[in-house]
Design a protein around this motif. Structure first.
Motif, mmCIF file in Angstrom:
data_model
loop_
_atom_site.group_PDB
_atom_site.id
_atom_site.type_symbol
_atom_site.label_atom_id
_atom_site.label_comp_id
_atom_site.label_asym_id
_atom_site.label_seq_id
_atom_site.Cartn_x
_atom_site.Cartn_y
_atom_site.Cartn_z
ATOM 1 N N ASP A 120 0.834 -1.204 0.000
ATOM 2 C CA ASP A 120 0.000 0.000 0.000
ATOM 3 C C ASP A 120 0.869 1.255 0.000
ATOM 4 N N ASP A 121 1.933 1.237 0.813
ATOM 5 C CA ASP A 121 2.838 2.386 0.880
ATOM 6 C C ASP A 121 3.580 2.578 -0.439
ATOM 7 N N VAL A 122 3.961 1.462 -1.067
ATOM 8 C CA VAL A 122 4.689 1.539 -2.339
ATOM 9 C C VAL A 122 3.801 2.144 -3.421
ATOM 10 N N VAL A 123 2.544 1.681 -3.488
ATOM 11 C CA VAL A 123 1.607 2.211 -4.483
ATOM 12 C C VAL A 123 1.359 3.695 -4.243
ATOM 13 N N TYR A 124 1.214 4.074 -2.975
ATOM 14 C CA TYR A 124 0.983 5.487 -2.648
ATOM 15 C C TYR A 124 2.175 6.338 -3.084
ATOM 16 N N SER A 125 3.383 5.852 -2.807
ATOM 17 C CA SER A 125 4.578 6.615 -3.183
ATOM 18 C C SER A 125 4.686 6.738 -4.702
ATOM 19 N N LEU A 126 4.202 5.723 -5.423
ATOM 20 C CA LEU A 126 4.232 5.750 -6.885
ATOM 21 C C LEU A 126 3.246 6.775 -7.432
ATOM 22 N N LEU A 127 2.044 6.820 -6.834
ATOM 23 C CA LEU A 127 1.002 7.726 -7.322
ATOM 24 C C LEU A 127 1.288 9.184 -6.978
ATOM 25 N N LYS A 128 2.238 9.430 -6.092
ATOM 26 C CA LYS A 128 2.616 10.809 -5.787
ATOM 27 C C LYS A 128 3.206 11.490 -7.015
ATOM 28 N N TYR A 129 3.696 10.661 -7.966
ATOM 29 C CA TYR A 129 4.298 11.211 -9.174
ATOM 30 C C TYR A 129 3.276 11.406 -10.295
ATOM 31 N N ALA A 130 1.998 11.188 -10.006
ATOM 32 C CA ALA A 130 0.968 11.247 -11.047
ATOM 33 C C ALA A 130 0.940 12.614 -11.724
ATOM 34 N N ASP A 131 0.952 12.608 -13.049
ATOM 35 C CA ASP A 131 0.820 13.836 -13.824
ATOM 36 C C ASP A 131 0.238 13.491 -15.190
ATOM 37 N N GLU A 132 0.021 14.493 -16.019
ATOM 38 C CA GLU A 132 -0.619 14.281 -17.315
ATOM 39 C C GLU A 132 0.262 13.491 -18.276
ATOM 40 N N LYS A 133 1.571 13.516 -18.075
ATOM 41 C CA LYS A 133 2.479 12.816 -18.979
ATOM 42 C C LYS A 133 2.556 11.323 -18.678
ATOM 43 N N THR A 134 2.180 10.938 -17.453
ATOM 44 C CA THR A 134 2.276 9.532 -17.058
ATOM 45 C C THR A 134 0.994 8.803 -17.414
ATOM 46 N N ASP A 135 1.135 7.751 -18.222
ATOM 47 C CA ASP A 135 -0.031 7.023 -18.723
ATOM 48 C C ASP A 135 -0.281 5.734 -17.950
ATOM 49 N N LYS A 136 0.773 5.185 -17.348
ATOM 50 C CA LYS A 136 0.649 3.868 -16.725
ATOM 51 C C LYS A 136 1.597 3.768 -15.537
ATOM 52 N N TYR A 137 1.179 2.994 -14.525
ATOM 53 C CA TYR A 137 1.982 2.805 -13.323
ATOM 54 C C TYR A 137 2.109 1.308 -13.033
ATOM 55 N N SER A 138 3.272 0.897 -12.545
ATOM 56 C CA SER A 138 3.465 -0.507 -12.185
ATOM 57 C C SER A 138 4.365 -0.611 -10.961
ATOM 58 N N VAL A 139 4.120 -1.664 -10.184
ATOM 59 C CA VAL A 139 5.002 -2.014 -9.077
ATOM 60 C C VAL A 139 5.679 -3.326 -9.440
ATOM 61 N N CYS A 140 7.003 -3.339 -9.417
ATOM 62 C CA CYS A 140 7.767 -4.539 -9.754
ATOM 63 C C CYS A 140 8.293 -5.163 -8.467
#
Length: 219
Positions: A162-182
């Protein structure tokens, strides 16, 4: 068992040899057909397309190369030329940006987790260009930036997805189309992934990339 890149490569090599023995000068392969022929387990279309592109040499060409977010399509169709197979150079030689050279690069490689190293090799084989900063990847996708966060435990303490996903979504912007956790493929990590709301995953276009023994699967 799911087919690996090496399985598809061997199949393509065999098809080239058989076509050459029949005095053919070219061979046309469609990803959907090759995938159905080789794979008998979990769908591995991304791996299939990766192998097909990897086997391209100079003078080979794409007949169909559909654009999509994953970089894979059953309609991917490639025409392979059968002349001078031993001396023609690979057609696709991806350049990875943001890398250091010499001793600094060696130290950086040693500090990377096996999950991150496998992810980099997988992205390079597709091939997709990317930059990396402290385990966060910006991949140049067809429709925008594909941001990938490598999740690894610190010492013996497991990470909280949950923390990893939250930290990833903090970078959300119009240029980012897709997010993944590896992450490493384990029962605990899959359990944590299943507990994340499917609605959130769909709306934010978030996927999980599981790595195990050099194999990569995206969900």
């Amino acid at each position: 068992m799911s087919a690996r890149v090496s399985d598809y490569v061997k199949a393509i090599q065999k098809m080239k040899l058989e076509a050459g023995n029949q005095n053919k000068t070219e061979l046309i392969i469609r990803a959907g057909d090759l995938h159905s022929q080789v794979n008998k387990g979990t769908p591995t279309l991304v791996t299939c397309c990766m192998a097909m592109k990897k086997m391209m040499l100079e003078d080979d060409e794409f007949l169909k190369n559909p654009e999509n977010k994953s970089g894979a399509s059953a309609n991917l169709t490639i025409k392979y030329q059968l002349h001078d197979l031993e001396h023609r150079l690979p057609l696709l030689r991806p350049k990875q940006r943001g890398r250091k050279k010499g001793v600094q690069m060696k130290k950086k490689e040693e500090a990377k987790s096996s999950v991150q190293i496998t992810l980099e090799e997988w992205l390079a084989k597709i091939p997709l260009s990317f930059t990396e900063n402290k385990g966060t990847f910006d991949v140049q996708g067809t429709y925008g930036i594909w941001k990938i966060k490598v999740a690894v435990p610190r010492g013996r303490r497991p990470f909280d997805l949950d923390d990893v996903v939250y930290s990833l979504l903090k970078y959300a912007d119009e240029k980012t189309d897709k997010y993944s956790v590896c992450m490493n493929d384990s029962k605990e990590n899959r359990r944590q992934w299943e507990h994340i709301s499917p609605v959130l995953r769909k709306k934010m276009n978030i996927t999980a990339i599981f790595v195990k023994n050099g194999n990569v699967e995206e969900y």
